[in-house]
Design a protein around this motif. Structure first.
Motif, PDB file in Angstrom:
ATOM      1  N   GLY A  53       0.810  -1.206   0.000  1.00  0.00           N
ATOM      2  CA  GLY A  53       0.000   0.000   0.000  1.00  0.00           C
ATOM      3  C   GLY A  53       0.852   1.268   0.000  1.00  0.00           C
ATOM      4  O   GLY A  53       2.044   1.247   0.259  1.00  0.00           O
ATOM      5  N   GLY A  54       0.202   2.354  -0.289  1.00  0.00           N
ATOM      6  CA  GLY A  54       0.863   3.653  -0.363  1.00  0.00           C
ATOM      7  C   GLY A  54       1.450   4.102   0.962  1.00  0.00           C
ATOM      8  O   GLY A  54       2.485   4.761   1.005  1.00  0.00           O
ATOM      9  N   ILE A  55       0.797   3.734   2.062  1.00  0.00           N
ATOM     10  CA  ILE A  55       1.283   4.153   3.373  1.00  0.00           C
ATOM     11  C   ILE A  55       2.624   3.491   3.673  1.00  0.00           C
ATOM     12  O   ILE A  55       3.552   4.150   4.148  1.00  0.00           O
ATOM     13  CB  ILE A  55       0.246   3.840   4.474  1.00  0.00           C
ATOM     14  N   GLU A  56       2.751   2.191   3.389  1.00  0.00           N
ATOM     15  CA  GLU A  56       4.011   1.495   3.648  1.00  0.00           C
ATOM     16  C   GLU A  56       5.139   2.078   2.795  1.00  0.00           C
ATOM     17  O   GLU A  56       6.248   2.288   3.273  1.00  0.00           O
ATOM     18  CB  GLU A  56       3.876  -0.017   3.372  1.00  0.00           C
ATOM     19  N   VAL A  57       4.832   2.345   1.538  1.00  0.00           N
ATOM     20  CA  VAL A  57       5.840   2.937   0.647  1.00  0.00           C
ATOM     21  C   VAL A  57       6.247   4.310   1.157  1.00  0.00           C
ATOM     22  O   VAL A  57       7.435   4.650   1.219  1.00  0.00           O
ATOM     23  CB  VAL A  57       5.317   3.016  -0.805  1.00  0.00           C
ATOM     24  N   THR A  58       5.255   5.105   1.561  1.00  0.00           N
ATOM     25  CA  THR A  58       5.539   6.447   2.075  1.00  0.00           C
ATOM     26  C   THR A  58       6.421   6.393   3.311  1.00  0.00           C
ATOM     27  O   THR A  58       7.379   7.159   3.442  1.00  0.00           O
ATOM     28  CB  THR A  58       4.223   7.197   2.395  1.00  0.00           C
ATOM     29  N   LEU A  59       6.120   5.485   4.233  1.00  0.00           N
ATOM     30  CA  LEU A  59       6.928   5.353   5.448  1.00  0.00           C
ATOM     31  C   LEU A  59       8.350   4.903   5.136  1.00  0.00           C
ATOM     32  O   LEU A  59       9.312   5.404   5.730  1.00  0.00           O
ATOM     33  CB  LEU A  59       6.258   4.384   6.431  1.00  0.00           C
ATOM     34  N   GLU A  60       8.499   3.996   4.204  1.00  0.00           N
ATOM     35  CA  GLU A  60       9.840   3.536   3.827  1.00  0.00           C
ATOM     36  C   GLU A  60      10.630   4.645   3.128  1.00  0.00           C
ATOM     37  O   GLU A  60      11.831   4.788   3.336  1.00  0.00           O
ATOM     38  CB  GLU A  60       9.758   2.291   2.941  1.00  0.00           C
TER      39      GLU A  60
END
Length: 144
Positions: A53-60
């Protein structure tokens, strides 16, 4: 005395002491590096975590950028130090060249003054003076 020591203890020198005239360049170089790293980090995360998801990518991406920010600041500072060193070397060479030019002009002026004195002495003594002026093509001096 005690207050003075405490004030000195609180004084700080920044390791990022960029000269004022180069500050805009520091910002430009840093921003270019920042967005380059950001683009590469986003690309890496999207390729590696394509289905996440976009949230995981954003956090990474945020983790990756946080880890790189000090590195970017240091490399930007190093680039500017290289620029300042190049400027200093150029100015030093220009000063050396100017001194050499001035020294050469002084020597040339002294040669001309000596030649003029010899010519005036010869005219006062009534002796023909056929010595070529300094720097002329026939640089050989003729004895009078």
């Amino acid at each position: 005395m005690q207050g003075n020591r405490q004030a000195q203890a609180r004084d700080r020198q920044s390791i990022w002491s960029v000269p004022g005239h180069l500050w805009p360049w520091y910002i430009v170089i840093f921003v270019v590096q920042y967005f380059s790293f950001l683009g590469m980090t986003v690309w890496h995360e999207v390729v590696n975590r394509g289905s996440s998801g976009g949230i995981e990518v954003t956090l990474e991406v945020q983790k990756g950028m946080t880890a790189s920010i000090l590195n970017m600041a240091a490399s930007t500072y190093t680039i500017l130090e290289g620029i300042m060193l190049a400027q200093w070397l150029r100015e030093r060479d220009q000063k050396k060249e100017q001194k050499a030019r001035e020294h050469g002009q002084l020597e040339e002026r002294l040669e001309w003054q000596a030649w003029l004195e010899r010519m005036q002495t010869a005219h006062l003594e009534g002796v023909p003076f056929d010595e070529p002026p300094p720097g002329s093509k026939s640089g050989d001096k003729t004895e009078t």
